[in-house]
Design a protein around this motif. Structure first.
Motif, PDB file in Angstrom:
ATOM      1  N   GLN A 153      -2.379  -8.016  -0.441  1.00  0.00           N
ATOM      2  CA  GLN A 153      -3.818  -8.094  -0.748  1.00  0.00           C
ATOM      3  C   GLN A 153      -4.124  -7.729  -2.202  1.00  0.00           C
ATOM      4  OE1 GLN A 153      -5.391  -7.322   3.752  1.00  0.00           O
ATOM      5  NE2 GLN A 153      -5.483  -5.598   2.444  1.00  0.00           N
ATOM      6  N   GLU A 186      -2.512 -11.636   8.344  1.00  0.00           N
ATOM      7  CA  GLU A 186      -3.101 -10.591   9.184  1.00  0.00           C
ATOM      8  C   GLU A 186      -4.376 -11.134   9.796  1.00  0.00           C
ATOM      9  OE1 GLU A 186      -3.826  -6.830   7.217  1.00  0.00           O
ATOM     10  OE2 GLU A 186      -2.033  -7.046   5.988  1.00  0.00           O
ATOM     11  N   TYR A 221       0.774  -1.240   0.000  1.00  0.00           N
ATOM     12  CA  TYR A 221       0.000   0.000   0.000  1.00  0.00           C
ATOM     13  C   TYR A 221       0.805   1.290   0.000  1.00  0.00           C
ATOM     14  CZ  TYR A 221      -4.232  -2.714   0.609  1.00  0.00           C
ATOM     15  OH  TYR A 221      -5.275  -3.589   0.428  1.00  0.00           O
ATOM     16  N   LYS A 225      -6.985   3.522  16.467  1.00  0.00           N
ATOM     17  CA  LYS A 225      -7.478   2.182  16.135  1.00  0.00           C
ATOM     18  C   LYS A 225      -6.317   1.242  16.411  1.00  0.00           C
ATOM     19  CE  LYS A 225      -9.932  -0.517  12.647  1.00  0.00           C
ATOM     20  NZ  LYS A 225     -10.266  -0.678  11.228  1.00  0.00           N
TER      21      LYS A 225
HETATM   22  C1  BG6 Z   1      -5.311  -4.788   5.887  1.00  0.00           C
HETATM   23  C2  BG6 Z   1      -4.079  -4.051   5.454  1.00  0.00           C
HETATM   24  O1  BG6 Z   1      -6.257  -4.756   4.890  1.00  0.00           O
HETATM   25  O2  BG6 Z   1      -5.991  -4.284   6.999  1.00  0.00           O
HETATM   26  C3  BG6 Z   1      -3.302  -3.421   6.604  1.00  0.00           C
HETATM   27  O3  BG6 Z   1      -3.207  -4.887   4.745  1.00  0.00           O
HETATM   28  C4  BG6 Z   1      -4.267  -2.753   7.554  1.00  0.00           C
HETATM   29  O4  BG6 Z   1      -2.362  -2.544   6.070  1.00  0.00           O
HETATM   30  C5  BG6 Z   1      -5.226  -3.789   8.093  1.00  0.00           C
HETATM   31  O5  BG6 Z   1      -3.666  -2.043   8.602  1.00  0.00           O
HETATM   32  C6  BG6 Z   1      -6.197  -3.249   9.121  1.00  0.00           C
HETATM   33  O6  BG6 Z   1      -6.847  -2.126   8.612  1.00  0.00           O
HETATM   34  P1  BG6 Z   1      -6.879  -0.787   9.427  1.00  0.00           P
HETATM   35  O7  BG6 Z   1      -7.567   0.193   8.557  1.00  0.00           O
HETATM   36  O8  BG6 Z   1      -7.633  -1.113  10.657  1.00  0.00           O
HETATM   37  O9  BG6 Z   1      -5.470  -0.422   9.708  1.00  0.00           O
END
Ligand code: BG6
Length: 476
Positions: free
Chosen positions: A187, A375, A142, A437
């Motif tokens: 992703q 993740e 990203y 968050k």
């Molecule tokens: C994933 C991404 O989709 O979601 C991460 O690869 C991201 O980069 C994670 O941090 C959680 O999303 P967010 O918006 O809560 O950080």
């Protein structure tokens, strides 16, 4: 549970460099797309404002008077040793992280790579190894050099295939002794949710936005295959992975209409794995393009390159699940409904641990290649108590239930080699650019404007996760 995970499974964490490193203008680094994402305090948490970017917003974000959290991150660039030490104290076995393209090629199309950037990652990966943490590295997560959006129009332009391949080759040459597991693109399937972050396309610069996104992802497929080919030729022990953000949905009701639409949409999610793992553009996808009059250009040799250089493993991210309502008659993966049977967090992410068991089993049944959870985690606005504690039993319960699902999938035969909890220490959110968050087992004392002591504090979940690692899952 009394039972342990298989010996081979690595338990650890995952971050993205652009959400942690900061240091956006040092040591020759160029500006990237993540660093123009502002923090917008008044935007509802469930809305992501960095996706369908047009030129006007792009200019406004480049030149605007905003606070840009990813420019400072959590100072991982300067403080990486402290963070790695804390992970080592938790007995973390692996850390998935990424490399920032603009540290290596500040503009993406420079003649020579930037030695200082290369040295930084060399030190980082060496330090991780010294602390017993296996690096799993994402080549691109990203962020794109800003110049590649301005000069070329992002991944829609075929030129990106060469520029990205050249960048990746430099990384593989430098780090192949230190890094055995590579994820080429974060992703790769999220071209609808994270269109700008992932592809760098400005929607008003292309005639047909949907066609441009599929063309761009085709370029990513070709580039991924070329990088995989190069890595395998250099060292056939390197494991090259593709990554999907799990976006498989359930039907809203058992009606034939909901079931059919859900099936069609899920198949267009499997499309990305079908191309990169099975090595073929499936007929259903070609029909989809034809019916929508999307014309995707393949250059001669593309399909061969894709066919002969498929991924060694599949990395999956999984956070939540949603349902599909046929009355909306939408094939847009972003068009989903909440599942009324499950609870969600403040950001509208529905918590469904069983979904992870089902997803992993399905991926295994479909592809039969090693899997990793790249993740999975729970974002929450944690409260720091006066005595400096964070009682995050909600995070413990989320992670425990998801790990049990991993266990069940393994018992049913899935080969899973890593579980990387998202954001083991707090970092900037990708979607909303908030610091609040928080996902971590380790609290990082910065607020949404980067203010704070920066102290690292262990949340209740820290000891809990450490025990899971120490017992290799039997404490679950
Ligand atoms: C994933 C991404 O989709 O979601 C991460 O690869 C991201 O980069 C994670 O941090 C959680 O999303 P967010 O918006 O809560 O950080």
């Amino acid at each position: 549970m009394n039972k342990k995970f298989p010996e081979r499974l690595l338990i650890g964490g995952a971050i993205a460099a652009n959400q942690a490193e900061g240091a956006y203008d040092v040591d020759g680094k160029g500006l990237n797309t993540a660093e123009i994402q502002p923090y917008l305090p008044n935007v509802p948490k469930t809305e992501l404002h960095f996706n369908d970017m047009d030129s006007k917003t792009f200019e406004e974000y480049i030149n605007g008077d905003y606070y840009y959290p990813k420019r400072t991150g959590v100072h991982f660039y300067e403080r990486y040793q402290e963070y790695i030490d804390a992970l080592a104290e938790m007995h973390c076995e692996t850390l998935r992280t990424s490399i920032v393209w603009t540290r290596i090629f500040p503009n993406g199309d420079d003649e020579e790579p930037n030695e200082k950037g290369l040295e930084f990652y060399d030190q980082l990966f060496n330090y991780m190894r010294k602390k017993g943490i296996e690096p799993i590295v994402t080549v691109n997560h990203y962020e794109l050099p800003l110049n590649l959006v301005q000069k070329y129009g992002g991944w829609y332009n075929r030129k990106l295939v060469d520029l990205f391949t050249r960048y990746s080759k430099v990384l593989i040459d430098w780090y192949h002794d230190l890094v055995k597991y590579w994820i080429v693109i974060n992703q790769i399937n999220l071209i609808h949710f994270e269109a700008f972050a992932s592809l760098g396309i400005l929607k008003d610069k292309v005639e047909n936005y949907e066609e441009a996104k599929f063309q761009a992802v085709h370029h990513q497929f070709v580039a991924s295959a070329k990088v995989t080919e190069y890595a395998h030729k250099l060292d056939d022990s390197l494991q090259m992975g593709v990554m999907l953000a799990d976006s498989i949905t359930d039907p809203m009701t058992p009606s034939p209409e909901d079931t059919l639409l859900c099936f069609k949409r899920n198949r267009m999610q499997y499309f990305y794995g079908d191309v990169t793992i099975r090595g073929e553009y499936p007929q259903y996808a070609l029909n989809f393009f034809k019916n929508k009059q999307l014309s995707i250009k393949f250059e001669s040799g593309d399909l061969d390159t894709i066919r002969t250089n498929t991924a060694d493993f599949l990395c999956v991210s999984y956070y939540y699940s949603n349902v599909v309502d046929a009355s909306k008659n939408s094939m847009d993966p972003a068009d989903v409904e909440k599942n009324p049977y499950i609870e969600e967090n403040e950001w509208g992410w529905g918590i469904n641990p069983q979904g992870l068991y089902i997803r992993l089993s399905n991926y295994w049944d479909r592809y039969g290649i090693p899997l990793m959870i790249g993740e999975n985690g729970f974002g929450y606005n944690d409260v720091l108590t006066e005595d400096g504690k964070i009682h995050d039993d909600y995070r413990i319960s989320y992670t425990k239930e998801h790990l049990k699902s991993v266990f069940k999938a393994i018992e049913d035969g899935a080969e899973v080699f890593a579980y990387c909890y998202w954001g083991p220490f707090d970092i900037i959110s990708a979607g909303t650019a908030e610091m609040s968050k928080r996902y971590g087992f380790i609290y990082v004392d910065y607020d949404n404007y980067g203010r704070g002591t920066g102290k690292l504090l262990f949340k209740d979940s820290f000891d809990w996760y450490k025990k899971v690692i120490d017992t290799h899952g039997s404490s679950l």
